[in-house]
Design a protein around this motif. Structure first.
Motif, short mmCIF file in Angstrom:
data_model
loop_
_atom_site.label_atom_id
_atom_site.label_comp_id
_atom_site.label_asym_id
_atom_site.label_seq_id
_atom_site.Cartn_x
_atom_site.Cartn_y
_atom_site.Cartn_z
N MET A 31 7.06 -7.93 13.75
CA MET A 31 5.62 -8.09 13.61
C MET A 31 4.88 -7.30 14.69
SD MET A 31 3.06 -9.65 11.97
CE MET A 31 3.72 -11.13 11.16
N LEU A 32 5.34 -7.40 15.93
CA LEU A 32 4.69 -6.71 17.04
C LEU A 32 4.73 -5.20 16.85
CD1 LEU A 32 3.38 -6.84 19.87
CD2 LEU A 32 5.69 -6.74 20.83
N ALA A 33 5.91 -4.67 16.52
CA ALA A 33 6.03 -3.23 16.33
C ALA A 33 5.16 -2.74 15.18
CB ALA A 33 7.50 -2.86 16.08
N GLY A 34 5.12 -3.51 14.09
CA GLY A 34 4.29 -3.10 12.95
C GLY A 34 2.81 -3.10 13.27
N LEU A 35 2.34 -4.15 13.95
CA LEU A 35 0.92 -4.23 14.30
C LEU A 35 0.55 -3.14 15.30
CD1 LEU A 35 0.47 -8.10 14.60
CD2 LEU A 35 -0.57 -6.60 12.86
N ALA A 36 1.43 -2.88 16.27
CA ALA A 36 1.14 -1.83 17.24
C ALA A 36 1.08 -0.46 16.58
CB ALA A 36 2.20 -1.84 18.35
N THR A 37 1.97 -0.21 15.62
CA THR A 37 1.96 1.06 14.90
C THR A 37 0.68 1.20 14.07
OG1 THR A 37 4.37 1.01 14.78
CG2 THR A 37 3.23 2.48 13.26
N LEU A 38 0.28 0.13 13.41
CA LEU A 38 -0.96 0.16 12.64
C LEU A 38 -2.16 0.37 13.55
CD1 LEU A 38 -2.51 -0.21 9.99
CD2 LEU A 38 -2.46 -2.69 10.39
N ALA A 39 -2.19 -0.32 14.69
CA ALA A 39 -3.31 -0.16 15.63
C ALA A 39 -3.37 1.27 16.15
CB ALA A 39 -3.15 -1.13 16.79
N THR A 40 -2.23 1.88 16.42
CA THR A 40 -2.21 3.27 16.89
C THR A 40 -2.75 4.20 15.82
OG1 THR A 40 -0.30 2.77 18.28
CG2 THR A 40 -0.75 5.09 17.83
N ALA A 41 -2.36 3.98 14.56
CA ALA A 41 -2.86 4.81 13.47
C ALA A 41 -4.37 4.65 13.27
CB ALA A 41 -2.12 4.46 12.17
N LEU A 42 -4.88 3.45 13.50
CA LEU A 42 -6.30 3.20 13.26
C LEU A 42 -7.19 3.61 14.42
CD1 LEU A 42 -6.14 -0.35 11.60
CD2 LEU A 42 -6.62 1.83 10.46
N PHE A 43 -6.73 3.40 15.66
CA PHE A 43 -7.64 3.48 16.80
C PHE A 43 -7.36 4.60 17.78
CE2 PHE A 43 -7.19 -1.22 15.87
CZ PHE A 43 -8.31 -1.26 15.05
N TYR A 44 -6.17 5.20 17.74
CA TYR A 44 -5.88 6.25 18.71
C TYR A 44 -6.76 7.47 18.47
CZ TYR A 44 -3.47 9.86 21.37
OH TYR A 44 -3.18 10.89 22.24
N ASP A 45 -7.47 7.88 19.50
CA ASP A 45 -8.33 9.08 19.45
C ASP A 45 -9.34 8.99 18.32
OD1 ASP A 45 -9.22 11.45 20.52
OD2 ASP A 45 -7.86 12.69 19.33
N GLY A 205 0.49 11.13 24.52
CA GLY A 205 -0.60 10.18 24.64
C GLY A 205 -0.53 9.09 23.58
N ARG A 206 -0.12 9.48 22.37
CA ARG A 206 0.01 8.48 21.30
C ARG A 206 1.13 7.49 21.61
NH1 ARG A 206 -1.62 8.29 15.94
NH2 ARG A 206 -2.56 10.35 16.18
N ILE A 207 2.21 7.97 22.21
CA ILE A 207 3.32 7.09 22.56
C ILE A 207 2.89 6.10 23.64
CG2 ILE A 207 5.64 7.02 23.56
CD1 ILE A 207 6.16 9.73 22.26
N VAL A 208 2.19 6.60 24.65
CA VAL A 208 1.71 5.71 25.72
C VAL A 208 0.73 4.68 25.16
CG1 VAL A 208 0.38 5.64 27.87
CG2 VAL A 208 2.08 7.43 27.52
N PHE A 209 -0.17 5.12 24.26
CA PHE A 209 -1.12 4.21 23.64
C PHE A 209 -0.39 3.10 22.89
CE2 PHE A 209 -3.86 2.83 20.18
CZ PHE A 209 -5.09 2.66 20.80
N TRP A 210 0.63 3.48 22.14
CA TRP A 210 1.41 2.50 21.37
C TRP A 210 2.08 1.48 22.30
CZ3 TRP A 210 6.78 1.52 20.92
CH2 TRP A 210 7.15 0.74 19.82
N MET A 211 2.60 1.95 23.42
CA MET A 211 3.28 1.05 24.35
C MET A 211 2.28 0.08 25.00
SD MET A 211 5.92 3.77 26.09
CE MET A 211 6.66 2.57 27.17
N VAL A 212 1.09 0.58 25.31
CA VAL A 212 0.06 -0.31 25.89
C VAL A 212 -0.37 -1.35 24.86
CG1 VAL A 212 -2.31 -0.39 26.76
CG2 VAL A 212 -0.75 1.41 27.54
#
Length: 515
Positions: A31-45, A205-212
């Motif tokens: 669940m955590l990995a999926g939500l973090a991936t979705l958040a990165t796709a929606l909000f990164y940059d 940057g996207r990887i760091v964002f995902w980890m945060v």
């Protein structure tokens, strides 16, 4: 990722679960990995908008799936009204104020619905604060707990355990490879010739964002109250000080030997290239200059040596330290000392090409300290001393070096070196940056006088765009010095030496204004 229910380990076979050790919960990690991936796709940059309240609504739903609600309809009504109110606020506009209201409100709703809502306003405020502030840090703690649980299980598999013992050598070895590639443009050329073009498409940057985002979402995926579950080490009595199974596997004697053997091989390659190109003066490959070779490697190599020293100190604290380990450590430390000497030689070559500055003097001193620190590690091993002794010895060396440096007139040293090695005076080297000498202060005046004494046709940059000249700079420095240091309260021996020099070389000074 762990839940709060400890597994029963009575009668477990050796190498099985530790008493009270939480069992991993795979659904939480997925669940955590999926939500973090979705958040990165929606909000990164991307600017924040309607996607944020939609994502937060999804986050609330996922949290309630993993953390079963407790209580009756009253809790649901209160939480639903609150969530609708704050999500509507975000739909209207995502502003710092709306975020400041919405995020704590969502945390409070989840605590309320999952039965982790204490009585009293103070306790509730503290619970929300702990969830938002301490919650992200719990990801590291819970990940280590899951790893510890896994280690206790994979010990039953010799193949898996052997693979885990390569994690530290391979991981730290990769870091050393990256540092060497940064420090050595020749290695950089070799890497560029490898079929690794796909690495250029990786967005760091996207990887760091995902980890945060992973850390920020964890307290919502695993809702905990003010304290949360008790870590496994706290369940053992004070007399039951057992070795951490994770460290026992990652830093086992076999792992340390493999790591030292791999690191020595990597350092041999770097040291051999330094000896070939830097110490013996062989021609560098086409496209690589000595200035670039010297500049790129000075600081990454020192960082490499510091990481190496840290690993050695950790390894020495993990008994048993076998004879093989000690020999590999001695060879590796010797290579690190050679590495620091190469870094100093690189910095010397860079100074010869681009002149001396205060930061480069500081870098020289720092490299000397690193080399001394590595030598003290060898002394610690030979004398059988502790890390506490090593810290004290390094502190004494640092104080001694800084005390000696305090007696040196560093601005005058820099100015004298730059004038003596500039193109105008020596026929080679860089043009003198006399404006930088002016920023060093009045102690640079004797060196400026030597530059002014050069034939005018050989002096490059005798004036700048503002019309200032070396002579006017020298006059301004001298005038300012004599004006500000006229009283007895500001007297120092070093300033008196400069005052005596100016009295003997008064050119350009308005002596009538002096007391």
């Amino acid at each position: 990722m762990t839940d709060t229910t400890p597994v029963t380990t009575a009668g477990a076979a050796p190498g099985g679960d530790a008493p009270g050790l939480p069992a991993p919960r795979l659904s939480g990690g997925i669940m955590l990995a999926g939500l973090a991936t979705l958040a990165t796709a929606l909000f990164y940059d991307a600017p924040l908008g309607i996607a944020l309240p939609a994502f937060l609504a999804l986050l609330c739903g996922g949290a309630l799936l993993l953390n079963p609600p407790a209580g009756g309809m009253g809790r649901w009504v209160t939480a639903a009204v609150t969530l609708v109110a704050v999500l509507a606020l975000l739909v209207d506009a995502v502003t710092p104020l709306s975020l400041l209201l919405a995020i704590p409100a969502i945390a409070a709703c989840l605590l309320h619905l999952t039965g982790r809502w204490p009585f009293g306003l103070e306790g509730r405020v503290q619970s929300v604060g702990a969830m938002l502030v301490l919650g992200p840090w719990r990801l590291g703690r819970d990940s280590l707990a899951a790893l510890e649980w896994g280690v206790n299980h994979i010990r039953r598999s010799a193949i898996v355990a052997a693979a885990v013992r390569w994690v530290l050598p391979a991981g730290l070895g990769l870091i050393f490879c990256l540092l060497f590639t940064t420090a050595n443009p020749v290695l950089g050329l070799w890497v560029d010739r490898l079929p690794l073009a796909f690495l250029g498409d990786i967005d760091a940057g996207r990887i760091v964002f995902w980890m945060v985002v992973l850390a920020l979402l964890w307290p919502f995926v695993k809702v905990t109250g003010l304290a949360g579950p008790v870590p496994a080490p706290a369940l053992a009595g004070p007399e039951e000080e057992q070795d951490d199974p994770v460290l026992a596997l990652l830093l086992s004697p076999a792992t340390v030997v493999r790591a030292l053997a791999l690191f020595n091989a990597l350092f041999v390659l770097q040291s051999a290239m330094d000896v070939y190109y830097l110490w013996t003066g062989h021609d560098l490959p086409e496209g690589v200059t000595y200035a670039a070779y010297a500049h790129q490697g000075a600081y990454p190599l020192v960082l490499t040596a510091l990481l190496a020293a840290l690993f050695v100190l950790v390894a020495l604290e993990r008994p048993p330290v076998t004879g093989t380990v000690r020999r590999l450590i001695v060879v590796w430390i010797a290579q690190n000392i050679l590495l620091v000497l190469s870094a100093m030689l690189r910095l010397s070559a860079y100074v010869a090409a681009y002149s001396l500055t205060g930061l480069r003097v500081a870098a020289f001193l720092w490299m000397v300290l690193v080399a001394v620190g590595l030598g003290l590690i060898l002394a610690r091993m030979a004398l059988g001393r502790s890390n506490r002794w090593l810290v004290g010895a390094n502190l004494a060396a640092t104080v001694a070096l800084l005390y000696g440096a305090a007696w040196v007139n560093i601005p005058a040293l820099i100015a004298t070196y730059n004038v003596g090695h500039c193109r105008e005076a020596a026929g080679g080297g860089p043009d003198l940056d006399w404006a930088y000498l002016g920023r060093l202060g009045p102690q640079a005046i004797p060196a400026l006088d030597r530059y002014i004494a050069l034939p005018l046709h050989s002096r490059a940059g005798a004036g700048d765009a503002s019309g200032a000249t070396v002579e006017s700079l020298r006059q301004a420095l001298a005038q300012r010095f004599l004006t500000r240091h006229a009283g007895w309260r500001s007297w120092t021996a070093r300033d008196q030496g400069l005052r005596d020099y100016l009295a003997a070389h008064p050119d350009g000074i308005d002596q009538t204004s002096q007391p």
